[in-house]
Design a protein around this motif. Structure first.
Motif, mmCIF file in Angstrom:
data_model
loop_
_atom_site.group_PDB
_atom_site.id
_atom_site.type_symbol
_atom_site.label_atom_id
_atom_site.label_comp_id
_atom_site.label_asym_id
_atom_site.label_seq_id
_atom_site.Cartn_x
_atom_site.Cartn_y
_atom_site.Cartn_z
ATOM 1 N N ARG A 209 10.707 -14.183 12.310
ATOM 2 C CA ARG A 209 11.402 -13.276 10.590
ATOM 3 C C ARG A 209 10.443 -13.674 10.294
ATOM 4 N N GLN A 210 9.575 -14.497 9.861
ATOM 5 C CA GLN A 210 8.349 -15.233 9.099
ATOM 6 C C GLN A 210 7.400 -14.088 9.356
ATOM 7 N N GLN A 211 7.187 -13.703 10.713
ATOM 8 C CA GLN A 211 6.289 -12.285 10.451
ATOM 9 C C GLN A 211 6.364 -11.316 10.087
ATOM 10 N N ALA A 212 8.436 -10.711 10.379
ATOM 11 C CA ALA A 212 8.798 -9.666 9.420
ATOM 12 C C ALA A 212 8.643 -9.558 8.396
ATOM 13 N N GLN A 213 8.610 -11.068 7.495
ATOM 14 C CA GLN A 213 8.779 -11.500 6.247
ATOM 15 C C GLN A 213 7.358 -11.285 5.973
ATOM 16 N N GLN A 214 6.513 -11.583 6.434
ATOM 17 C CA GLN A 214 4.872 -11.108 5.810
ATOM 18 C C GLN A 214 4.464 -10.164 6.147
ATOM 19 N N GLU A 215 4.975 -9.153 7.311
ATOM 20 C CA GLU A 215 4.627 -7.626 6.923
ATOM 21 C C GLU A 215 4.895 -7.156 5.891
ATOM 22 N N ARG A 216 6.216 -7.625 5.754
ATOM 23 C CA ARG A 216 7.361 -6.485 4.263
ATOM 24 C C ARG A 216 6.344 -7.162 3.249
ATOM 25 N N GLN A 217 6.183 -8.387 2.970
ATOM 26 C CA GLN A 217 5.353 -8.361 1.471
ATOM 27 C C GLN A 217 4.542 -7.653 1.232
ATOM 28 N N GLN A 218 3.386 -7.459 3.136
ATOM 29 C CA GLN A 218 1.677 -6.778 2.809
ATOM 30 C C GLN A 218 2.787 -5.306 2.159
ATOM 31 N N ALA A 219 3.702 -5.151 2.996
ATOM 32 C CA ALA A 219 3.979 -3.872 2.686
ATOM 33 C C ALA A 219 4.148 -3.660 0.955
ATOM 34 N N GLU A 220 4.998 -4.750 0.778
ATOM 35 C CA GLU A 220 5.862 -4.010 -0.973
ATOM 36 C C GLU A 220 4.510 -4.941 -1.921
ATOM 37 N N ARG A 221 3.336 -5.259 -1.298
ATOM 38 C CA ARG A 221 2.092 -5.233 -1.958
ATOM 39 C C ARG A 221 0.673 -4.237 -2.818
ATOM 40 N N GLU A 222 0.846 -3.858 -0.844
ATOM 41 C CA GLU A 222 -0.033 -1.738 -0.831
ATOM 42 C C GLU A 222 0.825 -1.053 -1.662
ATOM 43 N N GLN A 223 2.731 -1.393 -1.564
ATOM 44 C CA GLN A 223 3.799 -0.138 -2.141
ATOM 45 C C GLN A 223 2.884 -0.392 -3.721
ATOM 46 N N GLN A 224 2.876 -1.328 -4.263
ATOM 47 C CA GLN A 224 2.930 -1.505 -5.332
ATOM 48 C C GLN A 224 1.022 -1.481 -6.078
ATOM 49 N N GLN A 225 0.381 -1.771 -5.096
ATOM 50 C CA GLN A 225 -1.571 -0.968 -5.155
ATOM 51 C C GLN A 225 -1.186 0.415 -5.428
ATOM 52 N N ALA A 226 -0.498 1.129 -4.166
ATOM 53 C CA ALA A 226 -0.525 2.213 -4.692
ATOM 54 C C ALA A 226 0.279 2.999 -5.877
ATOM 55 N N GLU A 227 1.389 2.453 -6.230
ATOM 56 C CA GLU A 227 1.532 2.932 -7.624
ATOM 57 C C GLU A 227 1.184 2.243 -8.668
ATOM 58 N N GLN A 228 0.180 1.347 -8.641
ATOM 59 C CA GLN A 228 -0.747 1.268 -9.728
ATOM 60 C C GLN A 228 -1.763 2.272 -9.384
ATOM 61 N N GLY A 229 -2.680 2.637 -8.267
ATOM 62 C CA GLY A 229 -2.963 3.871 -8.218
ATOM 63 C C GLY A 229 -2.670 4.966 -9.126
ATOM 64 N N GLN A 230 -1.267 5.047 -8.825
ATOM 65 C CA GLN A 230 -1.214 6.566 -9.207
ATOM 66 C C GLN A 230 -0.279 6.447 -10.824
ATOM 67 N N GLN A 231 -0.248 5.134 -11.302
ATOM 68 C CA GLN A 231 0.146 5.103 -12.483
ATOM 69 C C GLN A 231 -1.709 5.063 -13.338
ATOM 70 N N GLN A 232 -1.987 4.388 -12.722
ATOM 71 C CA GLN A 232 -4.136 4.835 -13.302
ATOM 72 C C GLN A 232 -4.162 6.392 -13.569
ATOM 73 N N ALA A 233 -3.935 6.948 -12.588
ATOM 74 C CA ALA A 233 -4.921 8.426 -12.021
ATOM 75 C C ALA A 233 -3.788 9.057 -13.416
ATOM 76 N N LEU A 234 -2.516 9.006 -12.983
ATOM 77 C CA LEU A 234 -1.745 9.971 -14.028
ATOM 78 C C LEU A 234 -2.560 9.291 -15.634
ATOM 79 N N ALA A 235 -2.676 7.804 -16.167
ATOM 80 C CA ALA A 235 -3.123 7.307 -17.344
ATOM 81 C C ALA A 235 -4.375 7.865 -17.456
ATOM 82 N N GLN A 236 -5.267 8.245 -16.641
ATOM 83 C CA GLN A 236 -6.602 8.581 -16.903
ATOM 84 C C GLN A 236 -6.751 10.363 -16.816
ATOM 85 N N ALA A 237 -6.030 11.444 -16.128
ATOM 86 C CA ALA A 237 -5.580 12.579 -16.864
ATOM 87 C C ALA A 237 -4.908 12.499 -17.643
#
Length: 255
Positions: free
Chosen positions: A204-232
């Motif tokens: 359960r702890q490993q699954a939670q860590q993997e979920r949190q890592q996936a959430e961080r990666e998703q947040q980073q991807a969303e932030q990158g997308q927002q930055q790209a849109l702002a730059q455009a």
């Protein structure tokens, strides 16, 4: 005037001076039956379970007594007792008794116990011999005790537990399908259950860590997308300003 017999205080000893068991195998089965039945009725405050407890069925007759290896009394509260004095227990006799036979138990002794349980109202009596691996049972009918003819796979009417004898293996099974276990088996089961619990917790702890890592990666991807849109958007606005400046100079900007 009171006579000497009336003035005499009758004692009901808590012990008959006999050992609980003659060998470790007999002791193991006595403890297993007593403890597992106790666990089975743990949440029933009106079911009393005891092992090697002297039972006195008749008031004023301390000589009439027996100590079943295991007794179960329905309709009686749990709690400490030095002995089971039936007149103190609202006249209720133990409904179920078990005897675990040892090599030292003679036929005459076992027959005496059978007659005792028949005489004083036991509903179900079970006798197991772990050395010979034999099992027998008796139940009360309108004419008294009768042997249970088909004891294999027999289910106790009072306890709801099933008895099975296959070759050299004797098992007692709870209504939920779990088998009675010895202390060693219960300890092993507890260790395995704890290991499984720890492993499940780690998973359960490993699954939670993997979920949190996936959430961080998703947040980073969303932030990158927002930055790209702002730059455009900034590039578009800059292009529009440049085009407006060119038009002000009379120059039509290239599309």
């Amino acid at each position: 005037m009171r006579n000497a017999v009336q003035d005499k205080v009758i004692e009901y000893p808590d012990s008959d001076g006999m050992p609980m068991a003659d060998n470790t195998l007999q002791f193991q089965w006595i403890v297993t039956l007593k403890e597992e039945i106790g666990v089975l009725f743990r949440d029933h405050p009106d079911v009393f379970v005891a092992g090697d407890l002297l039972w006195y069925p008749v008031e004023g007759r301390p000589d009439i007594r027996v100590a079943p290896d295991v007794l179960v009394a329905f309709g009686r509260p749990k709690g400490y007792r030095g002995s089971y004095r039936q007149w103190v227990e609202d006249g209720i006799a133990p409904q179920v008794v078990f005897e675990v036979r040892s090599p030292g138990n003679r036929e005459a002794e076992m027959n005496r116990k059978l007659r005792f349980y028949d005489t004083y109202g036991v509903e179900e009596y079970y006798l197991y011999d772990p050395n010979r691996n034999t099992f027998a049972g008796w139940r009360r009918t309108h004419t008294g005790f009768e042997p249970i003819p088909d004891i294999n796979n027999w289910v106790s009417p009072r306890l709801g537990i099933r008895f099975e004898l296959h070759g050299e293996v004797f098992t007692v099974t709870r209504p939920d399908g779990r088998q009675f276990l010895t202390f060693d088996e219960m300890d092993t089961a507890r260790v395995l259950a704890e290991q499984e619990r720890q492993q499940a917790q780690q998973e359960r702890q490993q699954a939670q860590q993997e979920r949190q890592q996936a959430e961080r990666e998703q947040q980073q991807a969303e932030q990158g997308q927002q930055q790209a849109l702002a730059q455009a958007e900034q590039e578009r606005q800059r292009a529009e300003r440049l085009a407006a400046q060119l038009r002000a100079l009379g120059i039509e900007p290239e599309v």
